[in-house]
Motif scaffolding. Sequence first.
Motif, PDB file in Angstrom:
ATOM      1  N   TYR A 224       0.832  -1.205   0.000  1.00  0.00           N
ATOM      2  CA  TYR A 224       0.000   0.000   0.000  1.00  0.00           C
ATOM      3  C   TYR A 224       0.864   1.253   0.000  1.00  0.00           C
ATOM      4  O   TYR A 224       0.654   2.168  -0.804  1.00  0.00           O
ATOM      5  CB  TYR A 224      -0.920   0.007   1.225  1.00  0.00           C
ATOM      6  N   ARG A 225       1.853   1.302   0.916  1.00  0.00           N
ATOM      7  CA  ARG A 225       2.722   2.478   1.035  1.00  0.00           C
ATOM      8  C   ARG A 225       3.416   2.786  -0.284  1.00  0.00           C
ATOM      9  O   ARG A 225       3.392   3.913  -0.760  1.00  0.00           O
ATOM     10  CB  ARG A 225       3.764   2.249   2.126  1.00  0.00           C
ATOM     11  N   ASP A 226       4.005   1.771  -0.876  1.00  0.00           N
ATOM     12  CA  ASP A 226       4.747   1.980  -2.111  1.00  0.00           C
ATOM     13  C   ASP A 226       3.849   2.458  -3.246  1.00  0.00           C
ATOM     14  O   ASP A 226       4.195   3.382  -3.985  1.00  0.00           O
ATOM     15  CB  ASP A 226       5.507   0.713  -2.511  1.00  0.00           C
ATOM     16  N   GLY A 227       2.668   1.865  -3.371  1.00  0.00           N
ATOM     17  CA  GLY A 227       1.733   2.283  -4.412  1.00  0.00           C
ATOM     18  C   GLY A 227       1.199   3.688  -4.174  1.00  0.00           C
ATOM     19  O   GLY A 227       1.112   4.502  -5.094  1.00  0.00           O
ATOM     20  N   GLN A 228       0.852   3.983  -2.934  1.00  0.00           N
ATOM     21  CA  GLN A 228       0.324   5.297  -2.592  1.00  0.00           C
ATOM     22  C   GLN A 228       1.360   6.395  -2.846  1.00  0.00           C
ATOM     23  O   GLN A 228       1.031   7.465  -3.357  1.00  0.00           O
ATOM     24  CB  GLN A 228      -0.125   5.320  -1.122  1.00  0.00           C
ATOM     25  N   CYS A 229       2.601   6.115  -2.508  1.00  0.00           N
ATOM     26  CA  CYS A 229       3.642   7.124  -2.678  1.00  0.00           C
ATOM     27  C   CYS A 229       4.065   7.264  -4.139  1.00  0.00           C
ATOM     28  O   CYS A 229       4.426   8.359  -4.578  1.00  0.00           O
ATOM     29  CB  CYS A 229       4.819   6.836  -1.756  1.00  0.00           C
TER      30      CYS A 229
END
Length: 141
Positions: A96-101
Amino acid sequence: MTLRHSLLLATASLIVSATVAMAQEPEVDCDNAQTQMDMNICAGRDYKTADNELNAVYKKALEAAKETDEGFKDMGEQYVGAVDALKRAQRSWIGYRDGQCELAGFEARGGSMEPLLVSSCLADLTRKRTAELKAFYEQEN
């Protein structure tokens, strides 16, 4: 020495020099960053600091999850699984973090500000996750 060997040696030398140069981060005063490059470097450092803190807190959360599993072992295997749940949650959160960022970076896609946006997002979400993990192991104690 043949021309081919000379070229190979020169290429290898350039690769080593470039690797060393990339490994040496420039001196930047992050309290007074003025250029976009400096701001990008400082945002990257901020994320690295946040990530190091997250890794330390994750280890504590993992220990707390192990203790939780130990406490439920006598009740049966169906009650054990805190460690597995934590690991699944962390893997999912990283995705999630990687995609969101990555998405946050599209505001300046291909521009010099994109690394700042991505690193700032990574640092922010990482700090939030660190707080969540701290809350988990602090409630366990």
